[in-house]
Write a protein that holds these residues in place. Structure first.
Motif, PDB file in Angstrom:
ATOM      1  N   GLU A 101       0.877  -1.167   0.000  1.00  0.00           N
ATOM      2  CA  GLU A 101       0.000   0.000   0.000  1.00  0.00           C
ATOM      3  C   GLU A 101       0.911   1.212   0.000  1.00  0.00           C
ATOM      4  OE1 GLU A 101      -2.598   0.099   3.354  1.00  0.00           O
ATOM      5  OE2 GLU A 101      -3.857  -1.517   2.620  1.00  0.00           O
ATOM      6  N   ASP A 102       0.802   2.035  -1.007  1.00  0.00           N
ATOM      7  CA  ASP A 102       1.629   3.242  -1.101  1.00  0.00           C
ATOM      8  C   ASP A 102       3.123   2.922  -1.014  1.00  0.00           C
ATOM      9  OD1 ASP A 102      -0.728   4.764  -1.216  1.00  0.00           O
ATOM     10  OD2 ASP A 102      -0.838   4.833   0.978  1.00  0.00           O
ATOM     11  N   GLY A 103       3.549   1.799  -1.593  1.00  0.00           N
ATOM     12  CA  GLY A 103       4.962   1.439  -1.629  1.00  0.00           C
ATOM     13  C   GLY A 103       5.508   0.803  -0.366  1.00  0.00           C
ATOM     14  N   THR A 104       4.669   0.568   0.644  1.00  0.00           N
ATOM     15  CA  THR A 104       5.129  -0.085   1.871  1.00  0.00           C
ATOM     16  C   THR A 104       4.247  -1.291   2.169  1.00  0.00           C
ATOM     17  OG1 THR A 104       3.699   1.253   3.293  1.00  0.00           O
ATOM     18  CG2 THR A 104       5.908   2.108   2.875  1.00  0.00           C
ATOM     19  N   LEU A 105       4.762  -2.198   2.980  1.00  0.00           N
ATOM     20  CA  LEU A 105       3.980  -3.361   3.402  1.00  0.00           C
ATOM     21  C   LEU A 105       3.277  -3.031   4.712  1.00  0.00           C
ATOM     22  CD1 LEU A 105       6.387  -6.378   2.735  1.00  0.00           C
ATOM     23  CD2 LEU A 105       4.314  -5.772   1.490  1.00  0.00           C
ATOM     24  N   PRO A 106       1.945  -2.997   4.724  1.00  0.00           N
ATOM     25  CA  PRO A 106       1.240  -2.740   5.987  1.00  0.00           C
ATOM     26  C   PRO A 106       1.377  -3.923   6.936  1.00  0.00           C
ATOM     27  CG  PRO A 106      -0.328  -3.248   4.253  1.00  0.00           C
ATOM     28  CD  PRO A 106       1.025  -3.182   3.608  1.00  0.00           C
ATOM     29  N   GLN A 107       1.372  -3.644   8.208  1.00  0.00           N
ATOM     30  CA  GLN A 107       1.415  -4.695   9.219  1.00  0.00           C
ATOM     31  C   GLN A 107      -0.011  -4.980   9.655  1.00  0.00           C
ATOM     32  OE1 GLN A 107       4.195  -3.217  12.153  1.00  0.00           O
ATOM     33  NE2 GLN A 107       5.932  -3.703  10.847  1.00  0.00           N
ATOM     34  N   ARG A 108      -0.378  -6.268   9.605  1.00  0.00           N
ATOM     35  CA  ARG A 108      -1.761  -6.669   9.887  1.00  0.00           C
ATOM     36  C   ARG A 108      -1.781  -7.657  11.061  1.00  0.00           C
ATOM     37  NH1 ARG A 108      -4.616  -4.502   5.723  1.00  0.00           N
ATOM     38  NH2 ARG A 108      -3.545  -4.301   3.740  1.00  0.00           N
ATOM     39  N   THR A 109      -2.808  -7.559  11.883  1.00  0.00           N
ATOM     40  CA  THR A 109      -2.958  -8.497  12.992  1.00  0.00           C
ATOM     41  C   THR A 109      -3.796  -9.691  12.539  1.00  0.00           C
ATOM     42  OG1 THR A 109      -4.889  -7.294  13.806  1.00  0.00           O
ATOM     43  CG2 THR A 109      -2.771  -6.732  14.792  1.00  0.00           C
ATOM     44  N   VAL A 110      -3.358 -10.876  12.980  1.00  0.00           N
ATOM     45  CA  VAL A 110      -4.037 -12.126  12.640  1.00  0.00           C
ATOM     46  C   VAL A 110      -4.065 -12.995  13.894  1.00  0.00           C
ATOM     47  CG1 VAL A 110      -3.955 -14.200  11.191  1.00  0.00           C
ATOM     48  CG2 VAL A 110      -3.227 -12.010  10.247  1.00  0.00           C
ATOM     49  N   PRO A 111      -5.239 -13.524  14.276  1.00  0.00           N
ATOM     50  CA  PRO A 111      -5.307 -14.413  15.442  1.00  0.00           C
ATOM     51  C   PRO A 111      -4.357 -15.613  15.286  1.00  0.00           C
ATOM     52  CG  PRO A 111      -7.505 -13.818  14.709  1.00  0.00           C
ATOM     53  CD  PRO A 111      -6.548 -13.322  13.660  1.00  0.00           C
ATOM     54  N   PHE A 112      -3.746 -16.019  16.393  1.00  0.00           N
ATOM     55  CA  PHE A 112      -2.757 -17.101  16.363  1.00  0.00           C
ATOM     56  C   PHE A 112      -3.293 -18.366  15.710  1.00  0.00           C
ATOM     57  CE2 PHE A 112      -5.096 -18.372  20.103  1.00  0.00           C
ATOM     58  CZ  PHE A 112      -4.997 -19.748  20.124  1.00  0.00           C
ATOM     59  N   HIS A 113      -4.596 -18.639  15.844  1.00  0.00           N
ATOM     60  CA  HIS A 113      -5.146 -19.894  15.318  1.00  0.00           C
ATOM     61  C   HIS A 113      -5.347 -19.854  13.803  1.00  0.00           C
ATOM     62  CE1 HIS A 113      -8.589 -17.456  16.690  1.00  0.00           C
ATOM     63  NE2 HIS A 113      -9.182 -17.900  15.600  1.00  0.00           N
ATOM     64  N   TYR A 114      -4.973 -18.753  13.152  1.00  0.00           N
ATOM     65  CA  TYR A 114      -5.009 -18.654  11.686  1.00  0.00           C
ATOM     66  C   TYR A 114      -3.603 -18.576  11.100  1.00  0.00           C
ATOM     67  CZ  TYR A 114     -10.048 -17.698  11.806  1.00  0.00           C
ATOM     68  OH  TYR A 114     -11.399 -17.782  11.989  1.00  0.00           O
ATOM     69  N   VAL A 115      -2.583 -18.960  11.885  1.00  0.00           N
ATOM     70  CA  VAL A 115      -1.192 -18.908  11.439  1.00  0.00           C
ATOM     71  C   VAL A 115      -0.581 -20.298  11.565  1.00  0.00           C
ATOM     72  CG1 VAL A 115       1.063 -17.835  11.827  1.00  0.00           C
ATOM     73  CG2 VAL A 115      -1.026 -16.500  12.214  1.00  0.00           C
ATOM     74  N   VAL A 116       0.028 -20.780  10.471  1.00  0.00           N
ATOM     75  CA  VAL A 116       0.650 -22.109  10.467  1.00  0.00           C
ATOM     76  C   VAL A 116       2.029 -22.030   9.817  1.00  0.00           C
ATOM     77  CG1 VAL A 116      -1.529 -23.391  10.443  1.00  0.00           C
ATOM     78  CG2 VAL A 116      -0.467 -22.753   8.277  1.00  0.00           C
ATOM     79  N   ALA A 117       2.834 -23.058  10.070  1.00  0.00           N
ATOM     80  CA  ALA A 117       4.163 -23.145   9.456  1.00  0.00           C
ATOM     81  C   ALA A 117       4.052 -23.388   7.959  1.00  0.00           C
ATOM     82  CB  ALA A 117       4.956 -24.281  10.111  1.00  0.00           C
ATOM     83  N   VAL A 118       5.015 -22.877   7.231  1.00  0.00           N
ATOM     84  CA  VAL A 118       5.109 -23.181   5.792  1.00  0.00           C
ATOM     85  C   VAL A 118       5.555 -24.640   5.693  1.00  0.00           C
ATOM     86  CG1 VAL A 118       6.282 -22.643   3.637  1.00  0.00           C
ATOM     87  CG2 VAL A 118       5.692 -20.796   5.210  1.00  0.00           C
ATOM     88  N   PRO A 119       4.798 -25.473   4.998  1.00  0.00           N
ATOM     89  CA  PRO A 119       5.168 -26.893   4.913  1.00  0.00           C
ATOM     90  C   PRO A 119       6.520 -27.114   4.239  1.00  0.00           C
ATOM     91  CG  PRO A 119       2.960 -26.520   4.040  1.00  0.00           C
ATOM     92  CD  PRO A 119       3.576 -25.191   4.270  1.00  0.00           C
ATOM     93  N   LYS A 120       7.246 -28.109   4.695  1.00  0.00           N
ATOM     94  CA  LYS A 120       8.520 -28.471   4.057  1.00  0.00           C
ATOM     95  C   LYS A 120       8.249 -28.788   2.582  1.00  0.00           C
ATOM     96  CE  LYS A 120      10.988 -30.505   7.995  1.00  0.00           C
ATOM     97  NZ  LYS A 120      10.838 -29.409   8.837  1.00  0.00           N
ATOM     98  N   GLY A 121       9.110 -28.281   1.731  1.00  0.00           N
ATOM     99  CA  GLY A 121       8.946 -28.541   0.302  1.00  0.00           C
ATOM    100  C   GLY A 121       7.958 -27.625  -0.391  1.00  0.00           C
ATOM    101  N   HIS A 122       7.353 -26.679   0.353  1.00  0.00           N
ATOM    102  CA  HIS A 122       6.406 -25.741  -0.252  1.00  0.00           C
ATOM    103  C   HIS A 122       7.170 -24.878  -1.240  1.00  0.00           C
ATOM    104  CE1 HIS A 122       3.884 -22.085  -0.503  1.00  0.00           C
ATOM    105  NE2 HIS A 122       2.885 -22.946  -0.311  1.00  0.00           N
ATOM    106  N   ARG A 123       6.629 -24.731  -2.417  1.00  0.00           N
ATOM    107  CA  ARG A 123       7.341 -23.944  -3.430  1.00  0.00           C
ATOM    108  C   ARG A 123       7.325 -22.471  -3.053  1.00  0.00           C
ATOM    109  NH1 ARG A 123       2.877 -22.322  -6.959  1.00  0.00           N
ATOM    110  NH2 ARG A 123       1.223 -23.798  -6.524  1.00  0.00           N
ATOM    111  N   GLN A 124       8.439 -21.848  -3.306  1.00  0.00           N
ATOM    112  CA  GLN A 124       8.586 -20.425  -2.987  1.00  0.00           C
ATOM    113  C   GLN A 124       8.000 -19.673  -4.110  1.00  0.00           C
ATOM    114  OE1 GLN A 124       9.793 -19.364  -0.002  1.00  0.00           O
ATOM    115  NE2 GLN A 124       9.869 -21.502   0.509  1.00  0.00           N
TER     116      GLN A 124
END
Length: 84
Positions: free
Chosen positions: A61-84
């Protein structure tokens, strides 16, 4: 079944994996049901809340990355082998 990512239990922050700042994760983008890659800025424990502070990839947004809040139960690890 191998493609299913289990989410943490909403009622159990104490037994949830904590992702440290600068760690890349997958998280539900606010207002959607879609997972996107994000980088942890601050953890729930540091914030004394149940939310992570994240910067989502390609969320400029306007050339910067906004910081957003997300409840902990909606955050997971990136799976091994996940394509970048």
């Amino acid at each position: 079944m191998s493609c299913i990512l289990p989410f943490p239990k909403r009622t159990d922050l104490s037994n949830t994996q904590e992702f440290l700042p600068r760690k890349q994760v997958l998280a539900v983008y606010p207002g959607t049901t879609a997972l996107y890659k994000a980088v942890v800025i601050s953890t729930p424990r540091k914030r004394k809340s149940d939310e992570y502070l994240l910067e989502f990839d390609d969320d400029e947004e306007d050339g910067t990355l906004p910081q957003r809040t997300v409840p902990f139960h909606y955050v997971v690890a990136v799976p091994k082998g996940h394509r970048q």
